[in-house]
Write an enzyme that holds these catalytic residues in place. Structure first.
Site, short mmCIF file in Angstrom:
data_model
loop_
_atom_site.label_atom_id
_atom_site.label_comp_id
_atom_site.label_asym_id
_atom_site.label_seq_id
_atom_site.Cartn_x
_atom_site.Cartn_y
_atom_site.Cartn_z
CE1 TYR A 165 -22.36 -26.67 15.01
CE2 TYR A 165 -24.11 -28.31 15.11
CZ TYR A 165 -23.71 -27.00 15.10
OH TYR A 165 -24.65 -25.99 15.19
CE LYS A 169 -21.95 -24.81 18.24
NZ LYS A 169 -21.99 -23.35 18.24
N1 LIG Z 1 -28.08 -22.48 11.23
C1 LIG Z 1 -28.70 -23.33 12.04
O1 LIG Z 1 -29.67 -24.02 11.66
C2 LIG Z 1 -28.26 -23.46 13.47
C3 LIG Z 1 -28.96 -24.30 14.33
C4 LIG Z 1 -28.56 -24.38 15.66
C5 LIG Z 1 -27.49 -23.65 16.12
N2 LIG Z 1 -26.81 -22.85 15.24
C6 LIG Z 1 -25.67 -22.11 15.76
O2 LIG Z 1 -25.79 -20.75 15.36
C7 LIG Z 1 -24.52 -20.22 15.03
C8 LIG Z 1 -24.51 -19.63 13.62
O3 LIG Z 1 -25.02 -20.52 12.68
P1 LIG Z 1 -24.48 -20.75 11.19
O4 LIG Z 1 -23.41 -21.78 11.26
O5 LIG Z 1 -25.63 -21.06 10.35
O6 LIG Z 1 -23.69 -19.53 10.78
P2 LIG Z 1 -23.96 -18.00 10.36
O7 LIG Z 1 -24.42 -17.21 11.48
O8 LIG Z 1 -24.72 -17.96 9.09
O9 LIG Z 1 -22.46 -17.63 10.00
C9 LIG Z 1 -21.32 -18.01 10.72
C10 LIG Z 1 -20.45 -16.78 10.84
O10 LIG Z 1 -19.23 -17.13 11.45
C11 LIG Z 1 -18.15 -16.73 10.64
N3 LIG Z 1 -17.10 -17.71 10.81
C12 LIG Z 1 -17.17 -19.04 10.61
N4 LIG Z 1 -15.97 -19.60 10.86
C13 LIG Z 1 -15.14 -18.61 11.24
C14 LIG Z 1 -13.77 -18.55 11.62
N5 LIG Z 1 -13.00 -19.64 11.64
N6 LIG Z 1 -13.24 -17.35 11.94
C15 LIG Z 1 -13.98 -16.23 11.89
N7 LIG Z 1 -15.29 -16.22 11.55
C16 LIG Z 1 -15.86 -17.40 11.22
C17 LIG Z 1 -18.69 -16.67 9.23
O11 LIG Z 1 -18.03 -15.68 8.45
P3 LIG Z 1 -16.79 -15.92 7.48
O12 LIG Z 1 -17.13 -17.09 6.63
O13 LIG Z 1 -16.69 -14.63 6.74
O14 LIG Z 1 -15.61 -16.16 8.37
C18 LIG Z 1 -20.10 -16.18 9.49
O15 LIG Z 1 -20.15 -14.79 9.62
C19 LIG Z 1 -23.52 -21.35 15.21
O16 LIG Z 1 -22.89 -21.23 16.46
C20 LIG Z 1 -24.36 -22.60 15.15
O17 LIG Z 1 -23.81 -23.64 15.91
C21 LIG Z 1 -27.16 -22.74 13.94
#
Ligand SMILES: NC(=O)c1ccc[n+]([C@@H]2O[C@H](COP(=O)([O-])OP(=O)(O)OC[C@H]3O[C@@H](n4cnc5c(N)ncnc54)[C@H](OP(=O)(O)O)[C@@H]3O)[C@@H](O)[C@H]2O)c1
Length: 269
Positions: A165, A169
């Site tokens: 992961y 990134k």
């Molecule tokens: N959360 C953190 O602390 C954090 C920190 C640094 C960076 N980030 C980055 O911010 C972004 C979002 O973070 P998060 O992981 O916490 O997620 P999020 O925004 O809470 O949700 C991820 C979204 O992506 C969708 N998704 C995941 N896999 C998918 C797939 N194969 N096809 C279509 N849709 C998909 C999920 O919906 P469905 O499940 O309905 O498909 C959901 O809507 C990511 O790029 C992550 O690397 C997050």
């Protein structure tokens, strides 16, 4: 009361990045926050995620509050060829791409199945790369548009238990920087958002995830990123996160940075 300044900024944003924005990974958390931040700016939205019901719920709320048009596509971004085929068929003028979805299997490298590692590449690397290629073609022709790629502080050095992961990134951050330079000559803005911890369902699901210093809400990250679009190639939302990146990336030896990361990721499961 009418705020001319606010109205002007909204008008500018829409004319630069509208009429349609595509949010890939939009059903909850940060993706949903981006969708709302764009709806507030008057953009029509294409929302992609796997769960139709979550997309429908969000779409209903945003249409009610902001009177915009929304197209929900329940698709899996790990099959990006199919996603692009669907987008080509609906043929809506996309002026902004937000690539938010990510897959982050947690665990030691030797315990993670090869299929899961390949899925990290499909969702976190292949999909943003080919979607950026797909949307930028029309943006270049129109001489305007924007692309936001989500990166992470985890991608600033090796991150034990999240190795693939984190590497994916790093790819997004470097891809966005290169595209920022190439595409600005065509009037297209690109930015990598290098986020620290965000209170999304994804983050909260990582068991035992303690609230790290500098943790932001999805709304804060979405707003800070959209405000920085067109101004610079990367944004690190939040002061504490900027400081952490400076400390880890510039002040201490690389092997110390990896050890600190290891202490932070040890409790994840
Ligand atoms: N959360 C953190 O602390 C954090 C920190 C640094 C960076 N980030 C980055 O911010 C972004 C979002 O973070 P998060 O992981 O916490 O997620 P999020 O925004 O809470 O949700 C991820 C979204 O992506 C969708 N998704 C995941 N896999 C998918 C797939 N194969 N096809 C279509 N849709 C998909 C999920 O919906 P469905 O499940 O309905 O498909 C959901 O809507 C990511 O790029 C992550 O690397 C997050």
């Amino acid at each position: 009361m009418i705020s001319w300044d606010k109205d002007f900024k909204i008008y500018n944003f829409k004319s630069k990045y509208g009429p349609w924005a595509l949010v890939a990974g939009a059903s909850e958390g940060l993706g949903a926050a981006y969708a709302e931040a764009l709806a507030k700016r008057g953009l029509d939205l294409i929302l992609i995620a796997r769960r139709q019901e979550k997309l429908d719920e969000l779409s209903k709320k945003l249409i009610n509050e902001y009177s915009i048009a929304i197209k929900c596509l329940a698709l899996d971004l790990s099959d990006i060829a199919h996603v692009i085929e669907v987008l080509s068929q609906i043929d809506l003028p996309i002026g902004l791409l937000i690539y938010n979805a990510a897959y982050a299997p947690i665990g030691d490298f030797d315990t993670i199945p090869s299929d899961d590692l390949a899925k990290v590449v499909d969702v976190n690397i292949k999909a943003p790369l080919l979607l950026a290629k797909f949307v930028s073609k029309k943006m270049i022709e129109n001489k305007r548009g924007g692309i936001v790629l989500m990166s992470s502080l985890a991608g600033s050095q090796g991150s034990p238990k999240l190795v693939t992961y984190a590497a994916s990134k790093a790819f997004n951050a470097i891809l966005a920087e290169g595209l920022w330079s190439e595409l600005k000559e065509h009037g297209v803005d690109v930015i990598a958002s290098i986020a620290g911890a965000i209170v999304t369902p994804g983050y909260q699901q990582a068991q035992n995830a303690k609230k790290a210093p500098g943790t932001l809400t999805p709304d804060q990250v979405a707003e800070k990123t959209l405000k920085a679009l067109g101004k610079k190639p990367t944004i690190i939302p939040g002061f504490t996160n900027k400081l952490a990146r400076f400390f880890m990336g510039r002040l201490i030896p690389r092997k110390w940075a990896i050890s600190i990361m290891k202490q932070n990721t040890e409790s994840l499961s």
